[in-house]
Design a protein around this motif. Structure first.
Motif, short mmCIF file in Angstrom:
data_model
loop_
_atom_site.label_atom_id
_atom_site.label_comp_id
_atom_site.label_asym_id
_atom_site.label_seq_id
_atom_site.Cartn_x
_atom_site.Cartn_y
_atom_site.Cartn_z
N HIS A 1 2.31 16.62 3.36
CA HIS A 1 1.76 17.89 3.83
C HIS A 1 0.99 17.69 5.14
N GLN A 2 0.20 16.62 5.20
CA GLN A 2 -0.57 16.35 6.42
C GLN A 2 0.35 16.02 7.59
N LEU A 3 1.36 15.20 7.34
CA LEU A 3 2.32 14.85 8.40
C LEU A 3 3.00 16.11 8.92
N ASN A 4 3.44 16.95 8.03
CA ASN A 4 4.11 18.19 8.41
C ASN A 4 3.16 19.11 9.19
N ARG A 5 1.90 19.12 8.80
CA ARG A 5 0.92 19.98 9.47
C ARG A 5 0.63 19.47 10.88
N ILE A 6 0.50 18.16 11.03
CA ILE A 6 0.08 17.59 12.31
C ILE A 6 1.21 17.63 13.35
N LEU A 7 2.44 17.42 12.93
CA LEU A 7 3.56 17.36 13.88
C LEU A 7 3.85 18.71 14.51
N LYS A 8 4.20 18.68 15.78
CA LYS A 8 4.73 19.87 16.43
C LYS A 8 6.14 20.15 15.91
N PRO A 9 6.56 21.41 15.91
CA PRO A 9 7.96 21.70 15.55
C PRO A 9 8.92 20.91 16.45
N GLY A 10 9.88 20.26 15.80
CA GLY A 10 10.86 19.46 16.53
C GLY A 10 10.45 18.02 16.75
N ALA A 11 9.20 17.66 16.43
CA ALA A 11 8.71 16.31 16.69
C ALA A 11 9.27 15.31 15.67
N PRO A 12 9.60 14.09 16.13
CA PRO A 12 10.15 13.07 15.24
C PRO A 12 9.05 12.23 14.59
N PHE A 13 9.44 11.56 13.50
CA PHE A 13 8.54 10.60 12.85
C PHE A 13 9.37 9.41 12.37
N SER A 14 8.70 8.28 12.17
CA SER A 14 9.33 7.09 11.61
C SER A 14 8.28 6.31 10.85
N LEU A 15 8.55 6.03 9.59
CA LEU A 15 7.60 5.38 8.68
C LEU A 15 8.30 4.20 8.03
N ILE A 16 7.61 3.06 7.93
CA ILE A 16 8.23 1.90 7.27
C ILE A 16 7.26 1.30 6.26
N GLU A 17 7.83 0.76 5.18
CA GLU A 17 6.99 0.21 4.13
C GLU A 17 7.74 -0.89 3.38
N ALA A 18 6.97 -1.86 2.86
CA ALA A 18 7.53 -2.89 1.98
C ALA A 18 7.75 -2.28 0.60
N THR A 19 8.80 -2.72 -0.08
CA THR A 19 9.19 -2.13 -1.35
C THR A 19 9.29 -3.19 -2.45
N ASP A 20 9.60 -2.72 -3.64
CA ASP A 20 10.02 -3.59 -4.73
C ASP A 20 11.53 -3.43 -4.85
N PRO A 21 12.32 -4.39 -4.37
CA PRO A 21 13.76 -4.21 -4.22
C PRO A 21 14.52 -4.31 -5.54
N VAL A 22 14.41 -3.29 -6.36
CA VAL A 22 15.08 -3.26 -7.65
C VAL A 22 16.60 -3.36 -7.42
N GLY A 23 17.23 -4.26 -8.15
CA GLY A 23 18.68 -4.44 -8.02
C GLY A 23 19.08 -5.55 -7.07
N TRP A 24 18.17 -6.04 -6.25
CA TRP A 24 18.48 -7.14 -5.33
C TRP A 24 18.57 -8.45 -6.11
N SER A 25 19.57 -9.24 -5.84
CA SER A 25 19.76 -10.49 -6.59
C SER A 25 18.59 -11.46 -6.41
N LEU A 26 17.91 -11.36 -5.26
CA LEU A 26 16.79 -12.26 -5.00
C LEU A 26 15.45 -11.66 -5.41
N ARG A 27 15.47 -10.51 -6.09
CA ARG A 27 14.21 -9.88 -6.48
C ARG A 27 13.32 -10.80 -7.33
N PRO A 28 13.85 -11.55 -8.32
CA PRO A 28 12.95 -12.43 -9.09
C PRO A 28 12.19 -13.42 -8.22
N LEU A 29 12.87 -14.01 -7.24
CA LEU A 29 12.21 -14.94 -6.33
C LEU A 29 11.19 -14.21 -5.46
N TYR A 30 11.56 -13.03 -5.00
CA TYR A 30 10.66 -12.19 -4.17
C TYR A 30 9.40 -11.86 -4.95
#
Length: 240
Positions: free
Chosen positions: A143-172
């Motif tokens: 809601h805050q992101l939508n409020r702050i952005l001008k109409p037509g403005a782009p965004f890009s967000l990145i985050e670390a995840t818990d890679p469910v289904g990845w073969s190396l997930r147990p090691l990760y």
């Protein structure tokens, strides 16, 4: 201090204590991948290369994304850096970005309650702050992101995840939950702040609550996963 790991006071405390070592620790702990992920975040921002836009960096930390941002878009007019941790703001100024101070405004505030003007930002980025919110807070964030952005403005967000289904997930998971805490105890005077990433990523999962929240407020969004799903990028724009 609250035992709730999503309480703003708790989060601010964790990152204040981490701030001095954050840059080097995060790079070493991720084997350097975090740099490429920050670059991928900036690459997901749909702006012309010669854009003179002004925008926001949400949960900006020590400003690790800014070198990538200014390299890709050298004419960016201004970045407003929002972070809840005073220590992270101090590190951003003292260690990395003195030559960019005229184009960076620091706003020490909780992103979920910030009073930045509506329809004011011509772009938004965020790197590795979303995991410190729970599902309800993700909706507040959207809601805050939508409020702050001008109409037509782009965004890009990145985050670390818990890679469910990845073969190396147990090691990760073993690395995040077992190895990193021991390294932090040995080399950072017994601290247990950086290793909160284990709990935060496990609870964050694949980021589905972020996707649902962004769509719920009407933002257009695309999702891309990296390195077996161990990081996720949400990129899109606010409809005009």
């Amino acid at each position: 201090m609250s035992d709730n790991i999503y309480d703003p006071e708790f989060v601010a405390g964790v990152f204040d204590r981490c701030s001095g070592a954050y840059r080097n620790w995060s790079a070493a702990a991720s084997f350097g991948l975090i740099r490429s992920w920050r670059r991928a975040c900036v690459n997901g921002l749909n702006l012309p290369r010669k854009s003179t836009a002004s925008g926001v960096d949400l949960m900006a930390g020590t400003g690790e994304a800014w070198p990538h941002l200014f390299a890709r878009f050298p004419n960016i007019a201004e970045v407003t850096a929002i972070d809840i941790s005073p220590g992270m703001h101090r590190q951003a100024i003292d260690r990395l970005h003195k030559d960019r101070e005229d184009r960076i405004t620091h706003h020490c505030a909780n992103m979920l309650t910030t009073d930045l003007p509506s329809d004011s930002a011509e772009f938004a980025i965020s790197t590795f702050g979303l995991k410190t919110f729970d599902a309800q807070q993700h909706l507040a964030f959207a809601h805050q992101l939508n409020r702050i952005l001008k109409p037509g403005a782009p965004f890009s967000l990145i985050e670390a995840t818990d890679p469910v289904g990845w073969s190396l997930r147990p090691l990760y998971r073993f690395y995040l939950d077992g190895v990193l805490p021991q390294i932090e105890r040995l080399f950072l005077n017994g601290a247990q702040d950086f290793t909160m990433i284990g709990a935060y990523t496990r609870n964050f999962g694949t980021g589905s609550t972020v996707m649902e929240a962004l769509k719920a407020v009407g933002l257009t969004v695309e999702v891309q996963y990296f390195v077996g799903g161990s990081a996720v990028r949400f990129s899109g724009f606010k409809p005009g």
